[in-house]
Design a protein around this motif. Structure first.
Motif, PDB file in Angstrom:
ATOM      1  N   UNK A  74       0.861  -1.239   0.108  1.00 21.37           N
ATOM      2  CA  UNK A  74       0.163   0.082   0.022  1.00 21.37           C
ATOM      3  C   UNK A  74       0.845   1.455  -0.063  1.00 21.37           C
ATOM      4  N   UNK A  75       2.016   1.348   0.880  1.00 16.11           N
ATOM      5  CA  UNK A  75       2.794   2.365   0.791  1.00 16.11           C
ATOM      6  C   UNK A  75       3.379   2.633  -0.540  1.00 16.11           C
ATOM      7  N   UNK A  76       3.809   1.539  -1.067  1.00 19.64           N
ATOM      8  CA  UNK A  76       4.513   1.767  -2.365  1.00 19.64           C
ATOM      9  C   UNK A  76       3.450   2.328  -3.415  1.00 19.64           C
ATOM     10  N   UNK A  77       2.265   2.005  -3.355  1.00 23.50           N
ATOM     11  CA  UNK A  77       1.281   2.506  -4.573  1.00 23.50           C
ATOM     12  C   UNK A  77       0.967   3.875  -4.158  1.00 23.50           C
ATOM     13  N   UNK A  78       0.696   4.047  -2.589  1.00 21.11           N
ATOM     14  CA  UNK A  78       0.594   5.465  -1.971  1.00 21.11           C
ATOM     15  C   UNK A  78       1.517   6.544  -2.798  1.00 21.11           C
ATOM     16  N   UNK A  79       2.659   6.047  -2.298  1.00 23.98           N
ATOM     17  CA  UNK A  79       4.086   6.892  -2.894  1.00 23.98           C
ATOM     18  C   UNK A  79       4.125   7.278  -4.223  1.00 23.98           C
ATOM     19  N   UNK A  80       3.763   6.489  -5.144  1.00 18.61           N
ATOM     20  CA  UNK A  80       3.580   6.703  -6.447  1.00 18.61           C
ATOM     21  C   UNK A  80       2.498   8.147  -6.798  1.00 18.61           C
ATOM     22  N   UNK A  81       1.362   7.952  -6.078  1.00 13.02           N
ATOM     23  CA  UNK A  81       0.439   8.784  -6.427  1.00 13.02           C
ATOM     24  C   UNK A  81       0.256  10.065  -5.747  1.00 13.02           C
ATOM     25  N   UNK A  82       1.037   9.931  -4.725  1.00 16.79           N
ATOM     26  CA  UNK A  82       0.754  11.208  -3.640  1.00 16.79           C
ATOM     27  C   UNK A  82       2.292  11.665  -3.315  1.00 16.79           C
ATOM     28  N   UNK A  83       3.356  11.074  -3.634  1.00 15.76           N
ATOM     29  CA  UNK A  83       4.618  11.772  -3.482  1.00 15.76           C
ATOM     30  C   UNK A  83       5.444  11.770  -4.746  1.00 15.76           C
ATOM     31  N   UNK A 133       2.007  10.747   5.309  1.00 16.10           N
ATOM     32  CA  UNK A 133       2.123  11.883   5.929  1.00 16.10           C
ATOM     33  C   UNK A 133       3.581  11.987   6.729  1.00 16.10           C
ATOM     34  N   UNK A 134       4.003  11.156   7.241  1.00 12.52           N
ATOM     35  CA  UNK A 134       5.359  11.380   7.895  1.00 12.52           C
ATOM     36  C   UNK A 134       6.344  11.886   6.921  1.00 12.52           C
ATOM     37  N   UNK A 135       6.245  11.399   5.624  1.00  9.67           N
ATOM     38  CA  UNK A 135       7.450  11.710   4.593  1.00  9.67           C
ATOM     39  C   UNK A 135       6.793  13.148   4.277  1.00  9.67           C
ATOM     40  N   UNK A 136       5.799  13.594   3.974  1.00  7.74           N
ATOM     41  CA  UNK A 136       5.342  14.861   3.442  1.00  7.74           C
ATOM     42  C   UNK A 136       5.857  15.930   4.571  1.00  7.74           C
ATOM     43  N   UNK A 137       5.391  15.634   5.802  1.00  8.09           N
ATOM     44  CA  UNK A 137       5.800  16.692   6.881  1.00  8.09           C
ATOM     45  C   UNK A 137       7.276  16.496   7.227  1.00  8.09           C
ATOM     46  N   UNK A 215      11.162   9.890   7.768  1.00 11.46           N
ATOM     47  CA  UNK A 215      11.362  11.196   7.224  1.00 11.46           C
ATOM     48  C   UNK A 215      12.722  11.316   6.221  1.00 11.46           C
ATOM     49  N   UNK A 216      13.718  10.304   6.591  1.00 11.11           N
ATOM     50  CA  UNK A 216      14.839  10.495   5.825  1.00 11.11           C
ATOM     51  C   UNK A 216      14.921   9.596   4.550  1.00 11.11           C
ATOM     52  N   UNK A 217      13.943   8.643   4.453  1.00 15.53           N
ATOM     53  CA  UNK A 217      14.084   7.679   3.484  1.00 15.53           C
ATOM     54  C   UNK A 217      12.750   7.722   2.633  1.00 15.53           C
ATOM     55  N   UNK A 218      12.517   7.101   1.274  1.00  9.26           N
ATOM     56  CA  UNK A 218      11.374   7.087   0.500  1.00  9.26           C
ATOM     57  C   UNK A 218      10.409   6.088   1.383  1.00  9.26           C
TER      58      UNK A 218
END
Length: 226
Positions: A74-83, A133-137, A215-218
């Motif tokens: 799920x994280x991989x899929x969300x990373x494509x669309x939102x990050x 959200x963690x990555x975005x923030x 925070x520090x990694x994809x």
């Protein structure tokens, strides 16, 4: 359950503020322009906990854990669309193999898998969204800042549940599978108190390290290490 989460979060909050916050700049780092997003993360982790623990009386622990670990997918899929992350062939291969592993464990169509598997799947969805959200923030927020606001959110939600159902009045009319949510609050024994205290320590450091990692990694790179 909510009594344990409350005291675990209280101990974790005390430790985070007294030890981790000073290492990252002191109380001034708690000032934020992203309070709404911190609250969303808090609710996401609360419901991730709730959905996962609700599944445990209803299905095998190993199967519930296996379903939860569709989270990297799920994280991989969300990373494509939102990050807007670019996912290479090697990571896609790992994601597909992981998903096939979950299917292998669950054996769809067999009598052992039921609709209750939706609960850990929802937990995985909440947890995956939390780390997007963690990555975005992470560009502006410290890991300890994010950990503090999550703990405050858990304290608020657990206290609210305690006020609503902590007297145990609903336990007698609830199905057996929900009794662990509706038991009256009780004074912990010494042994239980020690365990909850150490859960608070693990919660403080675990929450900090996980937030720092995302925070520090994809997210799609960090998730499989969990």
């Amino acid at each position: 359950l909510h009594q344990i989460i409350l005291f675990r979060s209280l101990f974790g909050l005390i430790l985070t503020i007294s030890f981790l916050i000073p290492l990252q700049g002191g109380l001034k780092i708690l000032k934020t322009n992203l309070l709404f997003y911190h609250l969303i993360r808090g609710f996401l982790v609360f419901f991730a906990n709730l959905f996962f623990f609700l599944s445990l009386p209803l299905m095998n622990y190993a199967e519930a854990t296996a379903v939860f670990y569709i989270m990297p997918v799920i994280i991989t899929l969300l990373s494509i669309f939102f990050l807007n992350e670019k996912i290479g062939v090697h990571r896609w291969a790992a994601v597909i193999l992981g998903f096939l592993g979950v299917i292998l464990i669950l054996r769809p169509g067999s009598e052992s898998i039921q609709l209750v598997a939706i609960l850990p799947a929802l937990a995985a969805l909440c947890y995956a969204t939390l780390h997007i959200f963690t990555r975005k923030m992470g560009a502006t927020e410290k890991a300890s800042t994010m950990a503090v606001y999550i703990q405050i959110s858990l304290i608020f939600m657990s206290t609210l549940l305690g006020l609503l159902i902590g007297d145990g009045s609903y336990e007698s009319i609830a199905p057996d599978t929900l009794s662990f949510l509706l038991k009256p609050w009780a004074m912990p024994t010494l042994n239980d108190g020690i365990i909850i205290f150490f859960l608070g320590i693990f919660s403080a450091f675990g929450g900090f390290f996980i937030s720092q990692g995302y925070r520090l990694s994809e997210p799609s790179k960090a998730a499989p290490f969990e």
